[in-house]
Design an enzyme around this catalytic site. Sequence first.
Site, short mmCIF file in Angstrom:
data_model
loop_
_atom_site.label_atom_id
_atom_site.label_comp_id
_atom_site.label_asym_id
_atom_site.label_seq_id
_atom_site.Cartn_x
_atom_site.Cartn_y
_atom_site.Cartn_z
N LYS A 1 -1.20 9.28 -7.61
CA LYS A 1 -0.50 10.23 -8.62
C LYS A 1 -0.65 9.81 -9.86
CE LYS A 1 3.73 11.27 -10.05
NZ LYS A 1 4.81 11.80 -10.02
N ALA B 1 -8.15 3.35 2.95
CA ALA B 1 -7.49 3.67 2.12
C ALA B 1 -6.75 4.95 1.73
CB ALA B 1 -7.66 3.89 0.28
N GLY B 2 -5.81 5.72 1.60
CA GLY B 2 -6.01 7.40 2.03
C GLY B 2 -4.87 7.46 0.53
N HIS B 3 -5.61 8.22 -0.34
CA HIS B 3 -4.83 8.88 -1.47
C HIS B 3 -4.26 10.10 -1.46
CE1 HIS B 3 -7.03 4.92 -3.25
NE2 HIS B 3 -5.05 4.71 -2.39
N GLY C 1 0.99 -1.58 -0.12
CA GLY C 1 0.10 -0.18 -0.57
C GLY C 1 1.32 1.54 -0.11
N ASP C 2 0.28 2.64 -0.45
CA ASP C 2 0.61 3.65 -0.25
C ASP C 2 2.29 3.93 -1.45
OD1 ASP C 2 -1.38 4.32 1.81
OD2 ASP C 2 0.62 3.31 3.55
N LYS D 1 -0.62 5.50 -6.31
CA LYS D 1 -1.51 4.68 -7.10
C LYS D 1 -2.08 6.07 -7.11
CE LYS D 1 -2.84 2.16 -4.00
NZ LYS D 1 -2.40 1.76 -2.47
N GLN E 1 -5.28 -0.29 -1.61
CA GLN E 1 -4.08 -1.20 -0.50
C GLN E 1 -2.99 -1.72 -1.60
OE1 GLN E 1 -7.58 -2.08 0.28
NE2 GLN E 1 -7.22 -0.10 1.30
P1 GDP Z 1 -1.30 6.23 -2.27
O1 GDP Z 1 -2.07 5.35 -1.31
O2 GDP Z 1 -0.80 4.08 -3.16
O3 GDP Z 1 -2.49 6.42 -3.31
O4 GDP Z 1 -0.22 6.04 -2.21
P2 GDP Z 1 -0.20 7.63 -0.89
O5 GDP Z 1 -0.81 9.11 -1.44
O6 GDP Z 1 -0.68 6.91 0.38
O7 GDP Z 1 1.38 8.00 -0.44
C1 GDP Z 1 2.13 7.85 -1.68
C2 GDP Z 1 2.36 9.93 -1.26
O8 GDP Z 1 3.95 9.91 -2.05
C3 GDP Z 1 1.99 10.90 -1.26
O9 GDP Z 1 1.92 11.79 0.24
C4 GDP Z 1 2.77 11.23 -2.80
O10 GDP Z 1 1.48 13.05 -2.48
C5 GDP Z 1 3.77 11.63 -2.82
N1 GDP Z 1 4.44 10.53 -4.05
C6 GDP Z 1 3.99 10.41 -5.51
N2 GDP Z 1 5.13 9.87 -6.33
C7 GDP Z 1 6.00 10.99 -5.51
C8 GDP Z 1 7.18 11.02 -6.16
O11 GDP Z 1 7.39 10.36 -6.83
N3 GDP Z 1 8.47 11.74 -5.29
C9 GDP Z 1 7.97 11.97 -4.06
N4 GDP Z 1 9.14 12.30 -3.72
N5 GDP Z 1 6.84 11.67 -3.78
C10 GDP Z 1 5.37 11.04 -4.38
P1 IMO Z 2 -3.91 2.63 0.56
O1 IMO Z 2 -4.82 2.62 -0.41
C1 IMO Z 2 -1.34 0.90 3.98
C2 IMO Z 2 -3.44 -1.53 6.65
C3 IMO Z 2 -3.61 -0.93 8.07
C4 IMO Z 2 -2.94 -2.43 8.61
C5 IMO Z 2 -3.81 -3.99 7.26
C6 IMO Z 2 -5.74 -3.24 8.02
O2 IMO Z 2 -3.87 4.20 1.13
O3 IMO Z 2 -2.61 2.22 0.05
P2 IMO Z 2 -7.03 -2.28 7.68
O4 IMO Z 2 -7.73 -1.16 9.02
O5 IMO Z 2 -7.59 -1.93 6.43
O6 IMO Z 2 -8.63 -3.67 8.53
O7 IMO Z 2 -5.98 -2.16 8.45
O8 IMO Z 2 -3.64 -2.39 6.66
N1 IMO Z 2 -3.62 -0.70 5.73
C7 IMO Z 2 -3.08 0.04 4.76
N2 IMO Z 2 -1.74 0.47 4.51
N3 IMO Z 2 -1.54 1.79 2.64
C8 IMO Z 2 -3.33 1.48 2.97
O9 IMO Z 2 -4.08 2.11 2.11
C9 IMO Z 2 -3.95 0.53 3.97
N4 IMO Z 2 -5.27 -0.24 3.73
C10 IMO Z 2 -5.15 -1.06 5.06
O10 IMO Z 2 -2.33 -0.44 8.08
O11 IMO Z 2 -2.18 -2.83 8.52
MG MG Z 3 -2.11 5.74 0.84
#
Ligand code: GDP
Ligand code: IMO
Ligand code: MG
Length: 416
Positions: A19, A40-42, A13-14, A17, A220
């Site tokens: 972006k 999820a947190g995007h 996860g994180d 996606k 995730q």
């Molecule tokens: P997601 O859950 O897969 O959508 O990812 P998140 O948004 O939770 O986490 C990715 C983080 O990395 C966010 O704060 C984005 O703004 C940041 N991000 C994405 N691509 C890049 C990159 O190429 N470089 C940097 N420095 N940050 C990025």
């Molecule tokens: P995005 O979409 C990263 C993790 C939690 C925990 C496990 C179960 O932003 O990539 P839950 O609340 O789903 O029952 O928690 O899954 N988890 C994530 N880790 N990115 C996420 O979403 C997640 N959503 C859940 O931290 O380990």
């Molecule tokens: Mg995220």
Amino acid sequence: MNRADLIVGAQWGDEGKGKIVDMMAQSYDVVCRYQGGHNAGHTIVVDGRKYALHLIPSGVLNPKAVNIIGNGVVVAPNALIEEMKQFKNMEKRLFISDKAHMVLDFHSAIDLAKEKLRGKNAIGTTGMGIGPAYASKIERVGFRLGEIRNIPKLVDSVMEYFRVNRVIFKALDIKHASKEELTAEFEEYAKELLPFLTNTTALLWKYIDEGKNILLEGAQGALLDIDHGTYPFVTSSNTVAAGACTGLGLSPKDIGKVTGIVKAYCTRVGNGPFPTEDFGEEGKLLRANGYEFGTTTGRPRRCGWFDALACQYAARINGCDELALMKLDVLDGFKKIKICIAYEKDGKRYTTLPENLDDIKPIYEELDGWESVKGVREFDKLPKNAKAYIKKIEESAKTKVGIISTGAERMDTIIL
Ligand code: GDP
Ligand code: IMO
Ligand code: MG
């Protein structure tokens, strides 16, 4: 035949996606979420402004794109209503499946109470109630969004749920809502959400027939998949490509290109195995440089090195045509960069991901680092060592890299 392209998280996860979906959404007509919920947190950054999305598909920043929340998503109505306030004129731009199950307040109370009781064995959930909401669905006692069309009936069935589970509520010391409170809550949800509810499967089939460009956005990542991830330290949905079919009502034949999103290193939030975790100074540096703190909970993310075995596994299970390699700039300034190309346990060497990752030791190869790739937008302008690192990832993960991201902004992207 017109097919829908798919974006999936290929680590824990994180990966970034949001972006990529935001960037790609500029050339798609429809963007759909199909599993997960507001766990999820995007984060999306456009012209220096940050948007945090949890339930609304990351296509929302493209004013021309239609966004769909499919039946496989669990929707916390209050969280969705709050998130929708960030955007104007959502009607005709957002459609929500009436079959999607609701995450209600008591689901999150159960999630938190059970995590607390588990103590050191906790999963480390986001506490949003995702597990209990999917549990209600699978137990066939859940509450679908479409049911807010008949509030008295819905209230009766929630009260019936409370009655059947009264012993659990008592043991967990959870005070559930009264009939009157539930009625008021659902009236509010109906007022805000009824205009958006529809049969999203029929709508999507229509869009496919019309030749619209459709993008599917996973939440995730593969290693958090309920069946194929590091169980029990996973989320409660199928995060892998197959989840896009059940979560929207598509057939496997409807899926086109699959892009797996990976960071140039690894992170994980919550508990569970993470073989390449770096507990030292370099792990801390990855966290600081990558600003690795959860979008949903603010928790510091565990950080470590790129795991080629995990990536190979994710690429195979998702059928990834290519990878998007994110956050390459976070590795700027590292003298040496590690990449895990095998594991070892009890004298045995593994070159594919074993089922059990407990006490597994990563075997690294070390590559020379580079000064800076921050904001680089052309492949040819990347330093030699960065190119060598990308090549190593492609070889060891057995998948080609099609996108490279060098910054959080939309434009800081190289498309190969
Ligand atoms: P997601 O859950 O897969 O959508 O990812 P998140 O948004 O939770 O986490 C990715 C983080 O990395 C966010 O704060 C984005 O703004 C940041 N991000 C994405 N691509 C890049 C990159 O190429 N470089 C940097 N420095 N940050 C990025
Ligand atoms: P995005 O979409 C990263 C993790 C939690 C925990 C496990 C179960 O932003 O990539 P839950 O609340 O789903 O029952 O928690 O899954 N988890 C994530 N880790 N990115 C996420 O979403 C997640 N959503 C859940 O931290 O380990
Ligand atoms: Mg995220």
